[in-house]
Scaffold this active site. Structure first.
Site, mmCIF file in Angstrom:
data_model
loop_
_atom_site.group_PDB
_atom_site.id
_atom_site.type_symbol
_atom_site.label_atom_id
_atom_site.label_comp_id
_atom_site.label_asym_id
_atom_site.label_seq_id
_atom_site.Cartn_x
_atom_site.Cartn_y
_atom_site.Cartn_z
ATOM 1 N N TYR A 95 0.832 -1.209 0.000
ATOM 2 C CA TYR A 95 0.000 0.000 0.000
ATOM 3 C C TYR A 95 0.869 1.262 0.000
ATOM 4 O O TYR A 95 1.800 1.383 0.809
ATOM 5 C CB TYR A 95 -0.944 0.025 1.218
ATOM 6 C CG TYR A 95 -2.046 -1.023 1.186
ATOM 7 C CD1 TYR A 95 -2.341 -1.769 0.049
ATOM 8 C CD2 TYR A 95 -2.819 -1.267 2.322
ATOM 9 C CE1 TYR A 95 -3.344 -2.721 0.037
ATOM 10 C CE2 TYR A 95 -3.837 -2.224 2.324
ATOM 11 C CZ TYR A 95 -4.081 -2.951 1.167
ATOM 12 O OH TYR A 95 -5.081 -3.894 1.168
ATOM 13 N N LYS A 133 -23.295 8.704 -2.186
ATOM 14 C CA LYS A 133 -22.837 10.075 -2.479
ATOM 15 C C LYS A 133 -22.542 10.317 -3.955
ATOM 16 O O LYS A 133 -22.386 11.449 -4.376
ATOM 17 C CB LYS A 133 -21.625 10.426 -1.625
ATOM 18 C CG LYS A 133 -20.348 9.671 -1.930
ATOM 19 C CD LYS A 133 -19.251 10.229 -1.019
ATOM 20 C CE LYS A 133 -18.115 9.256 -0.842
ATOM 21 N NZ LYS A 133 -17.188 9.725 0.186
ATOM 22 N N ARG A 170 -13.047 9.403 -3.409
ATOM 23 C CA ARG A 170 -12.147 8.445 -4.051
ATOM 24 C C ARG A 170 -12.261 8.470 -5.572
ATOM 25 O O ARG A 170 -11.275 8.299 -6.267
ATOM 26 C CB ARG A 170 -12.395 7.034 -3.510
ATOM 27 C CG ARG A 170 -11.387 6.038 -4.043
ATOM 28 C CD ARG A 170 -11.501 4.671 -3.408
ATOM 29 N NE ARG A 170 -11.130 4.662 -2.003
ATOM 30 C CZ ARG A 170 -11.103 3.572 -1.257
ATOM 31 N NH1 ARG A 170 -11.423 2.406 -1.783
ATOM 32 N NH2 ARG A 170 -10.771 3.633 0.017
ATOM 33 N N ASN A 215 -19.448 4.745 10.457
ATOM 34 C CA ASN A 215 -19.460 3.338 10.039
ATOM 35 C C ASN A 215 -19.514 2.358 11.204
ATOM 36 O O ASN A 215 -20.144 1.309 11.108
ATOM 37 C CB ASN A 215 -18.236 3.041 9.154
ATOM 38 C CG ASN A 215 -18.175 3.970 7.951
ATOM 39 O OD1 ASN A 215 -19.131 4.683 7.656
ATOM 40 N ND2 ASN A 215 -17.055 3.995 7.263
HETATM 41 N N1 LIG Z 1 -7.139 -7.797 0.151
HETATM 42 C C1 LIG Z 1 -7.328 -6.960 -0.836
HETATM 43 O O1 LIG Z 1 -7.006 -7.251 -1.995
HETATM 44 C C2 LIG Z 1 -7.914 -5.622 -0.526
HETATM 45 C C3 LIG Z 1 -8.319 -4.775 -1.571
HETATM 46 C C4 LIG Z 1 -8.887 -3.562 -1.227
HETATM 47 C C5 LIG Z 1 -9.029 -3.208 0.110
HETATM 48 N N2 LIG Z 1 -8.596 -4.052 1.097
HETATM 49 C C6 LIG Z 1 -8.704 -3.707 2.540
HETATM 50 O O2 LIG Z 1 -10.005 -3.252 2.832
HETATM 51 C C7 LIG Z 1 -9.946 -1.939 3.384
HETATM 52 C C8 LIG Z 1 -11.179 -1.193 3.067
HETATM 53 O O3 LIG Z 1 -11.298 -1.005 1.652
HETATM 54 P P1 LIG Z 1 -12.013 0.295 1.113
HETATM 55 O O4 LIG Z 1 -11.269 1.480 1.620
HETATM 56 O O5 LIG Z 1 -12.212 0.158 -0.336
HETATM 57 O O6 LIG Z 1 -13.391 0.152 1.913
HETATM 58 P P2 LIG Z 1 -14.769 0.915 1.940
HETATM 59 O O7 LIG Z 1 -15.067 1.052 3.397
HETATM 60 O O8 LIG Z 1 -15.736 0.202 1.064
HETATM 61 O O9 LIG Z 1 -14.502 2.354 1.288
HETATM 62 C C9 LIG Z 1 -13.832 3.335 2.031
HETATM 63 C C10 LIG Z 1 -13.977 4.694 1.383
HETATM 64 O O10 LIG Z 1 -15.357 5.032 1.238
HETATM 65 C C11 LIG Z 1 -15.569 6.388 1.629
HETATM 66 N N3 LIG Z 1 -16.364 6.344 2.871
HETATM 67 C C12 LIG Z 1 -16.246 5.459 3.894
HETATM 68 N N4 LIG Z 1 -17.150 5.721 4.868
HETATM 69 C C13 LIG Z 1 -17.864 6.788 4.449
HETATM 70 C C14 LIG Z 1 -18.944 7.504 5.019
HETATM 71 N N5 LIG Z 1 -19.443 7.168 6.209
HETATM 72 N N6 LIG Z 1 -19.443 8.547 4.321
HETATM 73 C C15 LIG Z 1 -18.936 8.882 3.115
HETATM 74 N N7 LIG Z 1 -17.899 8.234 2.527
HETATM 75 C C16 LIG Z 1 -17.375 7.186 3.186
HETATM 76 C C17 LIG Z 1 -14.177 6.970 1.871
HETATM 77 O O11 LIG Z 1 -13.639 7.446 0.636
HETATM 78 P P3 LIG Z 1 -13.722 8.988 0.150
HETATM 79 O O12 LIG Z 1 -13.854 9.870 1.360
HETATM 80 O O13 LIG Z 1 -12.442 9.192 -0.585
HETATM 81 O O14 LIG Z 1 -14.905 9.048 -0.764
HETATM 82 C C18 LIG Z 1 -13.363 5.755 2.261
HETATM 83 O O15 LIG Z 1 -11.978 5.881 2.065
HETATM 84 C C19 LIG Z 1 -8.634 -1.392 2.828
HETATM 85 O O16 LIG Z 1 -8.128 -0.308 3.556
HETATM 86 C C20 LIG Z 1 -7.752 -2.594 2.926
HETATM 87 O O17 LIG Z 1 -7.315 -2.775 4.256
HETATM 88 C C21 LIG Z 1 -8.061 -5.242 0.783
#
Ligand SMILES: NC(=O)c1ccc[n+]([C@@H]2O[C@H](COP(=O)([O-])OP(=O)(O)OC[C@H]3O[C@@H](n4cnc5c(N)ncnc54)[C@H](OP(=O)(O)O)[C@@H]3O)[C@@H](O)[C@H]2O)c1
Length: 332
Positions: A54, A216, A228, A294
């Site tokens: 990352y 959003k 994002r 969340n």
């Molecule tokens: N194993 C793998 O291959 C893999 C791949 C991907 C991720 N992951 C893991 O999973 C974790 C989570 O992934 P993800 O970040 O894609 O998860 P997610 O929780 O689906 O998306 C997070 C993003 O959504 C937005 N967000 C989250 N809560 C919000 C709210 N209450 N209101 C408005 N916007 C909100 C924010 O982005 P903005 O503010 O920028 O809009 C935030 O960075 C990663 O950090 C990593 O540890 C693993």
């Protein structure tokens, strides 16, 4: 916060964990990253997920600094290995050489003597499975890793690894880290049934579909600034959901969330937690308010009638094909 066992292991993890892909060392400045980690800790999150790759290895450093001073026994720190961390032939994959070097670098960056869970970030088709599993087992014996898991492996790959571990007396895989959300349900057909039988827990990523399930992103409109979908590295990753059919149907989830007194993000996280094979939902955040929003999904029960309403709204945009779980055929 509620806690669940990581698969059939003795380790308990927070039902909602915090991950720093695309955010720490990249989309957000270090101060914002630290505020998000502090909000996670304040809300009772104990489980933190990162990876060597990352932000070109910077994310582990940021997380290590953000968690500095926190009692180590109160945390579960997860990291991963597989994707390239350098230019060399051996800076990638799951060979004994790269896994051994990568864990040492991860421990240094995270400022810790051990990680609670070490995950194979994808399946490496160029390394014998026995070589990887033996190396993982050695890391457990050395005390650098407490539990081993995988990420985005198919049911067949997980089954093969469990069989080898049982035959050779290696430590068993306790977890898999797949993408899972209302929109992406590809683990349900094959991986979940196998995992339930074998005691493997799912630590699911992108439960909010990278922000899409907050509602959003509006169909036919530009994404909000700072989200994002406007980020240099994040926009490619979120692109699969950024079409008007998906975005319009997501808008129709709003009355369902409102009827339950939940925000859309809470509904999305609560939805993945209804699956008892899910040990934890990893949420990402660019702002501490998002973490605080969340986490309120922990412990929420969604009735069958609500799940049906969600399915009726999303209809054909839900992806269910188990063949969508794929690792690169050769090393990246
Ligand atoms: N194993 C793998 O291959 C893999 C791949 C991907 C991720 N992951 C893991 O999973 C974790 C989570 O992934 P993800 O970040 O894609 O998860 P997610 O929780 O689906 O998306 C997070 C993003 O959504 C937005 N967000 C989250 N809560 C919000 C709210 N209450 N209101 C408005 N916007 C909100 C924010 O982005 P903005 O503010 O920028 O809009 C935030 O960075 C990663 O950090 C990593 O540890 C693993």
């Amino acid at each position: 916060m509620e806690f669940r066992h990581l698969g059939r292991s003795g380790l308990k993890v927070s039902e909602i964990s915090y991950g720093n892909w695309l955010t720490h060392g990249s989309q957000v400045e270090e101060d914002a990253a630290k505020l998000c980690v502090q909000a996670a800790l304040d809300e009772g999150i104990t489980t933190f997920d990162t990876a060597d790759v990352y932000a070109g290895t910077k994310a582990e450093e940021v997380l290590g600094r953000a968690l500095k001073g926190v009692r180590r026994e109160s945390l579960e720190i997860f990291t991963k290995v597989y994707w390239p961390t350098g230019p060399g032939q051996n800076d990638r994959g799951l060979s004994r050489k790269h896994v051994t070097e990568s864990i040492n670098n991860s421990l240094r960056r995270l400022q810790t003597d051990y990680v609670d869970l070490y995950q194979a970030h994808r399946f490496d088709n160029e390394t014998p499975l026995e070589e990887t599993l033996k190396t993982f087992d050695d890391l457990v014996r050395q005390g650098k890793v407490l539990y081993v898991g995988v990420s985005e492996w198919t049911a067949d790959q997980i089954a093969r690894a469990l069989k080898i571990a049982d035959e050779m007396g290696f430590d068993r895989i306790v977890s898999n880290q797949p993408q899972y959300s209302m929109l992406w349900r590809v683990i349900e057909a094959e991986i979940v049934p196998l995992s339930e039988r074998e005691g493997v827990g799912q630590i699911v990523w992108s439960p909010i579909a990278q922000g899409v399930l907050t509602g959003k992103y509006l169909p036919g409109q530009q994404p909000p600034q700072g989200s994002r979908a406007t980020d240099a590295s994040g926009s490619a990753m979120i692109a699969r959901y950024m079409n008007d059919d998906v975005l319009a149907r997501v808008q129709e989830l709003k009355p369902i969330a409102a009827d339950l007194g939940l925000t859309m993000a809470q509904l999305a996280v609560a939805w993945v937690l209804q699956n008892p094979n899910v040990s934890s939902a990893i949420v990402g955040a660019t702002r501490p308010e998002q973490v605080r929003d969340n986490v309120k999904a922990a412990g929420v029960k969604l009735e069958d009638e609500v799940l049906k309403r969600i399915d009726d709204v999303l209809g054909t945009v839900v992806e269910r094909d188990p063949a969508k779980t794929v690792s690169p055929s050769t090393r990246p």
